[in-house]
Scaffold this motif. Structure first.
Motif, PDB file in Angstrom:
ATOM      1  N   SER A   3      35.756  35.408   6.366  1.00 25.22           N
ATOM      2  CA  SER A   3      35.944  33.971   6.207  1.00 25.22           C
ATOM      3  C   SER A   3      37.054  33.479   7.115  1.00 25.22           C
ATOM      4  N   SER A   4      36.955  32.215   7.500  1.00 25.23           N
ATOM      5  CA  SER A   4      38.036  31.571   8.258  1.00 25.23           C
ATOM      6  C   SER A   4      39.188  31.166   7.342  1.00 25.23           C
ATOM      7  N   ILE A   5      38.969  31.231   6.040  1.00 22.37           N
ATOM      8  CA  ILE A   5      39.995  30.868   5.060  1.00 22.37           C
ATOM      9  C   ILE A   5      40.781  32.118   4.678  1.00 22.37           C
ATOM     10  N   THR A   6      42.092  32.018   4.707  1.00 26.10           N
ATOM     11  CA  THR A   6      42.945  33.133   4.299  1.00 26.10           C
ATOM     12  C   THR A   6      43.205  33.027   2.796  1.00 26.10           C
ATOM     13  N   PRO A   7      42.702  33.980   1.987  1.00 20.62           N
ATOM     14  CA  PRO A   7      42.924  33.896   0.542  1.00 20.62           C
ATOM     15  C   PRO A   7      44.409  33.944   0.221  1.00 20.62           C
ATOM     16  N   SER A   8      44.823  33.212  -0.803  1.00 18.38           N
ATOM     17  CA  SER A   8      46.245  33.137  -1.151  1.00 18.38           C
ATOM     18  C   SER A   8      46.631  34.085  -2.274  1.00 18.38           C
ATOM     19  N   TYR A   9      45.678  34.759  -2.896  1.00 11.79           N
ATOM     20  CA  TYR A   9      45.949  35.656  -4.016  1.00 11.79           C
ATOM     21  C   TYR A   9      46.879  36.776  -3.567  1.00 11.79           C
ATOM     22  N   ALA A  10      48.055  36.861  -4.179  1.00  6.42           N
ATOM     23  CA  ALA A  10      49.150  37.680  -3.653  1.00  6.42           C
ATOM     24  C   ALA A  10      48.819  39.162  -3.565  1.00  6.42           C
ATOM     25  N   LEU A  11      48.015  39.693  -4.490  1.00  6.07           N
ATOM     26  CA  LEU A  11      47.730  41.125  -4.495  1.00  6.07           C
ATOM     27  C   LEU A  11      46.486  41.488  -3.699  1.00  6.07           C
ATOM     28  N   GLY A  12      45.876  40.488  -3.057  1.00  7.89           N
ATOM     29  CA  GLY A  12      44.711  40.745  -2.223  1.00  7.89           C
ATOM     30  C   GLY A  12      43.414  40.750  -3.011  1.00  7.89           C
ATOM     31  N   LEU A  13      42.310  40.743  -2.284  1.00  7.06           N
ATOM     32  CA  LEU A  13      40.983  40.715  -2.892  1.00  7.06           C
ATOM     33  C   LEU A  13      40.228  42.004  -2.599  1.00  7.06           C
ATOM     34  N   CYS A  14      39.395  42.376  -3.535  1.00  6.97           N
ATOM     35  CA  CYS A  14      38.474  43.484  -3.361  1.00  6.97           C
ATOM     36  C   CYS A  14      37.067  42.896  -3.267  1.00  6.97           C
ATOM     37  N   GLU A  15      36.359  43.191  -2.187  1.00 10.02           N
ATOM     38  CA  GLU A  15      35.000  42.664  -2.023  1.00 10.02           C
ATOM     39  C   GLU A  15      34.134  43.120  -3.192  1.00 10.02           C
ATOM     40  N   ALA A  16      33.499  42.162  -3.861  1.00  6.55           N
ATOM     41  CA  ALA A  16      32.775  42.504  -5.087  1.00  6.55           C
ATOM     42  C   ALA A  16      31.566  41.611  -5.287  1.00  6.55           C
ATOM     43  N   ASP A  17      30.548  42.184  -5.887  1.00  6.85           N
ATOM     44  CA  ASP A  17      29.351  41.455  -6.288  1.00  6.85           C
ATOM     45  C   ASP A  17      29.604  40.888  -7.685  1.00  6.85           C
ATOM     46  N   LEU A  18      29.726  39.569  -7.790  1.00  8.19           N
ATOM     47  CA  LEU A  18      30.089  38.956  -9.072  1.00  8.19           C
ATOM     48  C   LEU A  18      28.983  39.077 -10.108  1.00  8.19           C
TER      49      LEU A  18
END
Length: 547
Positions: free
Chosen positions: A437-452
């Motif tokens: 994504s061109s958007i930088t996520p702000s969640y401090a601990l980072g994201l794990c790619e996941a199938d919701l």
């Protein structure tokens, strides 16, 4: 015997503002001066300058429904020299209202009771209940499982940096409650004269004065921390006690009466117990259930945080005027309902804010949103959630709590850490999760790619998708496949109601136990929780005298 407290202009509890006439629906361009708005309102209402004792803006909102006609809509306050004239104006003109005064008028009993008033929780409900009681001569003891704000801020920062969670002091627990790490929104759907009183008191304790006139007031997490500290100092100065890092461990109930409570400091004999515990106090819900206190499962909502750039939100709302400095940061509230009545909607929108780790239990992931007063962050976020009811998760009192906990634990299993489960909107809609994504996520601990779809039941993901499709027709940014989803969002409101009498506000199972605020299922947000804390304080004052 019941005594009515004397009226005294010097006391902050009593009538502070005389607000008899409000002239509504006064429109202005973005650059119109306040004096011109007041003059226009006076002319519209037929009010002459000679009869005005005081005039000022009362509320201001932005109307951006038509991009070629973005303007402000104001309500203007007038205090006139003649009360009868005020009444006649309101009767003749539907654009005028005869406003209720901002007041807090306790009726205080002279009946003395053994024991202390104990308040469990120092969020908005507990704060305002404790403040009201302390300012009338009561000396409440407030138990708060988390830390005071000075320590709590550091503890939360450590979790966001390292993933080391303090389950007693975090985004959910500690001085100020969950709202301390939020946008500090003060909007509410309730219509109660106490709302104006709460705004006035918050401003006194350091909140921005603009909360008194904005239609969508907010304090911001940075300013809210200062306010919380000032309220604490006021309560202590009046003889109240606030015991931090002191959880309510037990309640001794004899013949439907709470005789004492237990905490880290020992046992406290109680005249009344206020449960202002917040929506995340799961171990307290379990304690109450095991004590036989009447509880009910309650509808709530679950989903994810959706994150766009603030620039994309502004452009979607304002079009070519998106860079106009006179316009506020763009914010939205969207909803979609299917034929069955189930809703997908946005909630707790944080302009210029951040998606934050908000877990309070080991091995579970929770997301939330937060903004500072300036709302100066690059991104905007909101909860994108779906309503769930006991028909979905079970009709036992704690089934909703177990349902939310299960989602949080499943997210942790998928992530194998406190990283949030994440994907782009495109990845979610196509079933091919991605964080490209061109958007930088702000969640401090980072994201794990996941199938919701591996996190939520199908009925939730199906409604989230239907909501996204509907919202994309209303706002361009919701059609942006690169928007980021961070999951799960599970703490929208309490999944439990500690049912109380509508007359006495006491538990159906215990005659001096007062369920209060959002955790008890009687509020939703800072404002309504604070008002509920005041209502409970009033009931206690009617029943017993100060210490």
């Amino acid at each position: 015997m019941i005594l009515t407290a004397p009226q005294c202009a010097a006391e902050p509890f009593f009538r502070r503002d005389n607000m008899p006439v409000i002239v509504n629906r006064i429109m202005s361009s973005l650059d119109t001066q306040e004096s011109a708005v007041i003059k226009k309102a006076a002319k519209a209402a037929g009010i002459s300058q000679g009869e005005v004792l005081e005039a000022r803006l009362y509320k201001t909102s932005l109307d951006a429904r038509k991009r070629d006609n973005i303007h402000f809509v104001h309500s203007v306050f007038f205090k006139l020299s003649n009360a009868e004239r005020e009444r006649l104006l309101c009767e003749k003109n539907s654009a005028l209202s005869y406003a209720a005064e901002s007041c807090f008028e306790p009726v205080i009993s002279d009946r003395h009771c053994d024991g202390r008033i104990v308040i469990a929780g120092f969020g908005p409900a507990g704060m305002f209940c404790g403040l009201a009681l302390a300012e009338q001569g009561y000396r409440p003891i407030i138990l708060e499982r988390g830390e005071m704000i000075e320590k709590r801020t550091g503890t939360v920062a450590e979790f966001w940096q390292t993933g080391r969670l303090n389950s007693r002091s975090n985004v959910q627990f500690g001085e100020g409650g969950a709202g301390t790490f939020s946008d500090g929104k003060l909007t509410t759907r309730i219509k109660d004269p106490l709302c104006r009183y709460v705004l006035t008191r918050l401003a006194e304790f350091g909140a921005p004065e603009e909360i008194l006139t904005k239609a969508k007031p907010h304090i911001g997490t940075d300013r809210l921390r200062q306010v919380v500290r000032a309220v604490r100092e006021r309560i202590i100065s009046l003889g109240g006690e606030i015991r931090f890092e002191n959880m309510l461990d037990d309640i001794n109930i004899v013949s439907n009466h709470a005789e004492s409570v237990c905490c880290a400091d020992g046992s406290i004999n109680t005249a009344a117990v206020v449960l202002a515990i917040g929506h995340s106090a799961r171990n307290t819900f379990e304690l109450l259930y095991n004590k036989g206190i009447y509880l009910e499962p309650k509808p709530f909502s679950v989903g994810a945080r959706i994150e766009h750039t603030q620039a994309a939100v502004d452009e979607s709302l304002y079009g070519i005027y998106k860079d106009d400095p006179l316009l506020p940061k763009g914010e939205y509230q969207l909803s979609y309902r299917d034929r069955s009545g189930r809703a997908a909607y946005t909630f707790c929108m944080c302009p210029g804010g951040y998606v934050v780790p908000a877990a309070s239990e080991e091995g579970g992931i929770v997301t939330n949103g937060m903004s500072e007063f300036s709302r100066s962050g690059d991104n905007a976020n909101s909860a994108l959630v779906v309503s769930v009811t006991p028909d979905d998760f079970g009709n036992k009192p704690l089934d909703g709590m177990a349902f939310a906990r299960g989602l949080e634990q499943q997210a942790y299993t998928l992530s194998k850490s406190y990283k949030a489960c994440g994907t782009t909107v495109k990845g979610f809609l196509t079933g091919k999760p991605s964080l490209d994504s061109s958007i930088t996520p702000s969640y401090a601990l980072g994201l794990c790619e996941a199938d919701l779809t591996k996190l939520f039941p199908d009925f939730i993901t199906d409604m989230m998708k239907a909501g996204l499709n509907d919202f994309s027709r209303k706002m361009k940014c919701f059609g942006d496949g690169s928007a980021i989803l961070s999951a799960p969002e599970t703490r929208t409101s309490s999944p439990v109601r500690i049912t109380r009498s509508s007359d006495t506000l006491t538990s159906l199972s215990c005659d001096n136990l007062y369920p209060c605020g959002e955790g008890a299922g009687y509020a939703g947000g800072i404002m309504s929780a604070a008002v509920d804390g005041l209502r409970v304080a009033l009931k206690i004052m009617e029943r017993m005298a100060p210490d």
